[in-house]
Design an enzyme around this catalytic site. Structure first.
Site, PDB file in Angstrom:
ATOM      1  N   LEU A 173       0.957  -1.138  -0.059  1.00  0.00           N
ATOM      2  CA  LEU A 173      -0.095  -0.033  -0.018  1.00  0.00           C
ATOM      3  C   LEU A 173       0.926   1.041  -0.057  1.00  0.00           C
ATOM      4  O   LEU A 173       1.759   1.293   0.852  1.00  0.00           O
ATOM      5  CB  LEU A 173      -0.769  -0.027   1.135  1.00  0.00           C
ATOM      6  CG  LEU A 173      -2.194   0.874   1.291  1.00  0.00           C
ATOM      7  CD1 LEU A 173      -3.221   0.204   0.381  1.00  0.00           C
ATOM      8  CD2 LEU A 173      -2.371   0.782   2.731  1.00  0.00           C
ATOM      9  N   HIS A 174       0.740   2.068  -1.020  1.00  0.00           N
ATOM     10  CA  HIS A 174       1.603   3.348  -1.015  1.00  0.00           C
ATOM     11  C   HIS A 174       0.970   4.440  -1.628  1.00  0.00           C
ATOM     12  O   HIS A 174       1.731   5.463  -1.430  1.00  0.00           O
ATOM     13  CB  HIS A 174       2.796   3.104  -1.701  1.00  0.00           C
ATOM     14  CG  HIS A 174       2.823   2.839  -2.941  1.00  0.00           C
ATOM     15  ND1 HIS A 174       2.368   1.773  -3.932  1.00  0.00           N
ATOM     16  CD2 HIS A 174       3.202   3.798  -4.152  1.00  0.00           C
ATOM     17  CE1 HIS A 174       2.379   2.073  -5.138  1.00  0.00           C
ATOM     18  NE2 HIS A 174       3.030   3.180  -5.321  1.00  0.00           N
ATOM     19  N   ARG A 175      -0.254   4.526  -2.363  1.00  0.00           N
ATOM     20  CA  ARG A 175      -0.544   5.628  -3.337  1.00  0.00           C
ATOM     21  C   ARG A 175      -1.079   6.602  -2.388  1.00  0.00           C
ATOM     22  O   ARG A 175      -1.742   6.344  -1.386  1.00  0.00           O
ATOM     23  CB  ARG A 175      -1.581   5.148  -4.316  1.00  0.00           C
ATOM     24  CG  ARG A 175      -1.002   4.141  -5.238  1.00  0.00           C
ATOM     25  CD  ARG A 175      -1.965   3.975  -6.453  1.00  0.00           C
ATOM     26  NE  ARG A 175      -1.479   3.308  -7.431  1.00  0.00           N
ATOM     27  CZ  ARG A 175      -0.485   3.602  -8.271  1.00  0.00           C
ATOM     28  NH1 ARG A 175       0.022   4.920  -8.405  1.00  0.00           N
ATOM     29  NH2 ARG A 175       0.097   2.786  -9.385  1.00  0.00           N
TER      30      ARG A 175
END
Length: 362
Positions: free
Chosen positions: A206-208
């Site tokens: 998860l990074h956006r």
């Protein structure tokens, strides 16, 4: 022929590996410029060593910052490099700030630009990557499209005369590493503590910004993952760690077990060992598809629409809006019985890229 590759982030380093190998088998000169956009060792150094990429010829050391600061920093630093090298092609990869800055710097100096992975579109203008890829496509002289869908997007924007179907170089490297992992040539990946590599687990990233910047949304997504009935190995991107700390949100709870990002061979091995993937990453969606694992994507859209065929990938914009049993059924669904096909090519895209650069050289 001299080709100068501009890279700066983890996905670009993965794409660089087969390109560098393809150039190594020729008499062409290949110059590698690393902007330093990803300066964390887990997102940069391990990919050079693990994928056998030659050390960068130039390292700009840009580091983190706002989009404007980062893009401007690369632009400023690229000018003297391009002036000294005078390459026949400036090759830019994907959709990062480094991609756009490298393309703009070359265009301003009247140097030919080729864009690898051209034509991808999410049609989500909130994504900085969408602006980067569209602007780069319209500035570039040669558009190296990975798929027929990408070719259609480019044609719709009046760019068909600059476009060629090269295939996806990610297939080249993913299949090579897969075969090496299955042959026992790489050690077991270092999964987060609490994850049994022999037992069922989901692999998550998860990074956006849309998923991590707001504390309520980030907390709700992590709650949904933590409530799953299967252990979740969360490979925590530095952005996720920073936002979680900023918002006072725990990453390790319930089914969630957070650990460090993995080098590429470790990531491939972790996907192969998993029961499925949950992510908002573009690259991991495709890697799961290539490795015959189901993917659940926490986004309202994907550039890799081919992965949606046959339910290999499923979009879930808001997993916390589903009931617990419904979310669990989606994330832990079995591998589809349908054939996934080969929409991303045959694993020989990098050699085609070199040939296209030769054929279109001014």
């Amino acid at each position: 022929m001299k080709v100068l590759s501009v890279v700066g982030a983890r996905p670009q380093l993965v794409k660089l590996a087969p390109i560098a190998a393809a150039f190594a088998g020729t008499e062409h000169q290949h110059v590698i410029v690393h902007t330093g956009q990803h300066y964390d060792a887990d997102l940069s150094d391990v990919f050079f060593t693990g994928l056998g990429i030659p050390d960068p010829d130039v390292h700009l050391g840009i580091g983190s910052g706002s989009h404007g600061v980062q893009t401007g920093g690369v632009l400023t630093a690229m000018d003297p490099v391009l002036d000294a090298e005078q390459p026949d092609w400036v090759l830019v990869y994907g959709d990062t700030n480094s991609t756009l800055a490298g393309a703009l710097s070359a265009v301003k100096m009247h140097l030919p630009v080729a864009h690898l992975e051209a034509g991808l579109r999410s049609f989500n203008r909130r994504m900085p990557e969408e602006h980067n890829r569209v602007l780069t496509d319209h500035a570039a002289d040669l558009l190296l499209a990975p798929t027929e869908e990408a070719m259609r997007h480019l044609a719709n924007e009046g760019l068909s005369d600059r476009s060629v179907l090269a295939g996806d170089v990610m297939v080249d490297v993913c299949l090579r590493i897969r075969d090496a992992v299955l042959a026992g040539e790489h050690p077991q990946p270092e999964l987060p503590e609490g994850i049994d590599p022999e037992g069922p687990y989901l692999l998550a990233t998860l990074h956006r910004p849309d998923n991590t910047d707001g504390p309520q949304r980030l907390s709700a997504i992590l709650d949904a993952l933590a409530d799953l009935p299967v252990p979740v190995a969360l490979l925590a991107h530095p952005r996720l760690v920073a936002r979680a700390e900023q918002h006072g949100i725990k990453l390790n709870r319930g089914s969630l077990h957070a650990g460090r990002p993995l080098p590429y061979a470790g990531l491939v091995a972790a996907v192969l060992g998993s029961a499925g993937v949950v992510t908002d990453s573009g690259g991991l969606q495709k890697e799961a598809f290539l490795l015959d694992r189901v993917c659940t994507t926490i986004r309202p859209e994907t550039e890799w629409v081919e992965t949606l065929q046959g339910d290999w990938n499923r979009l879930v914009p808001n997993p916390f809006e589903l009931g617990a049993s419904e979310w669990a059924a989606v994330a832990t669904r079995p591998v589809p019985g349908s054939e996934r096909g080969v929409p991303y090519g045959d694993g020989r895209a990098a050699r085609r890229v070199v040939r296209f650069l030769e054929e279109h050289r001014r």
